[in-house]
Motif scaffolding. Sequence first.
Motif, PDB file in Angstrom:
ATOM      1  N   LYS A 294       0.841  -1.210   0.000  1.00 13.64           N
ATOM      2  CA  LYS A 294       0.000   0.000   0.000  1.00 13.64           C
ATOM      3  C   LYS A 294       0.869   1.251   0.000  1.00 13.64           C
ATOM      4  CE  LYS A 294      -4.433  -1.070   2.000  1.00 13.64           C
ATOM      5  NZ  LYS A 294      -5.355  -0.760   3.074  1.00 13.64           N
ATOM      6  N   LEU A 295       1.925   1.223   0.802  1.00 15.48           N
ATOM      7  CA  LEU A 295       2.827   2.367   0.881  1.00 15.48           C
ATOM      8  C   LEU A 295       3.511   2.607  -0.461  1.00 15.48           C
ATOM      9  CD1 LEU A 295       4.196   4.569   2.563  1.00 15.48           C
ATOM     10  CD2 LEU A 295       5.885   2.867   3.254  1.00 15.48           C
ATOM     11  N   GLU A 296       3.971   1.551  -1.106  1.00  8.87           N
ATOM     12  CA  GLU A 296       4.606   1.687  -2.416  1.00  8.87           C
ATOM     13  C   GLU A 296       3.625   2.274  -3.434  1.00  8.87           C
ATOM     14  OE1 GLU A 296       7.741   1.285  -3.466  1.00  8.87           O
ATOM     15  OE2 GLU A 296       8.258   0.979  -1.352  1.00  8.87           O
ATOM     16  N   ARG A 297       2.374   1.808  -3.392  1.00  8.69           N
ATOM     17  CA  ARG A 297       1.361   2.326  -4.319  1.00  8.69           C
ATOM     18  C   ARG A 297       1.109   3.813  -4.054  1.00  8.69           C
ATOM     19  NH1 ARG A 297      -4.354   1.571  -3.881  1.00  8.69           N
ATOM     20  NH2 ARG A 297      -3.941   0.087  -2.222  1.00  8.69           N
ATOM     21  N   LEU A 298       1.050   4.203  -2.799  1.00 14.82           N
ATOM     22  CA  LEU A 298       0.839   5.603  -2.443  1.00 14.82           C
ATOM     23  C   LEU A 298       2.000   6.468  -2.916  1.00 14.82           C
ATOM     24  CD1 LEU A 298      -0.746   7.822  -0.986  1.00 14.82           C
ATOM     25  CD2 LEU A 298       0.387   7.130   1.126  1.00 14.82           C
TER      26      LEU A 298
END
Length: 74
Positions: free
Chosen positions: A55-59
């Motif tokens: 999720k962090l990478e996508r954000l």
Amino acid sequence: MAYKGTAGKSATGASMSKYDIEVEGRLNELEKAVKELQAHSHNTSDGEGESIDSKLERLILILKKTPSLGMDLY
């Protein structure tokens, strides 16, 4: 005159001073705490199957592609 300590005995039968017994007790507590920490794990999933890392990478990718932020990230 020498005399044997009467504070306690080790697992091997050797005499132990009160200090030795106290240190042994603290060591046992620390070893127990280490075992508990090694057995503990944190949930890195959001409950829906996606990891927090992904999720962090996508954000981060979304933020990099957002021109209104006015930043050149990476």
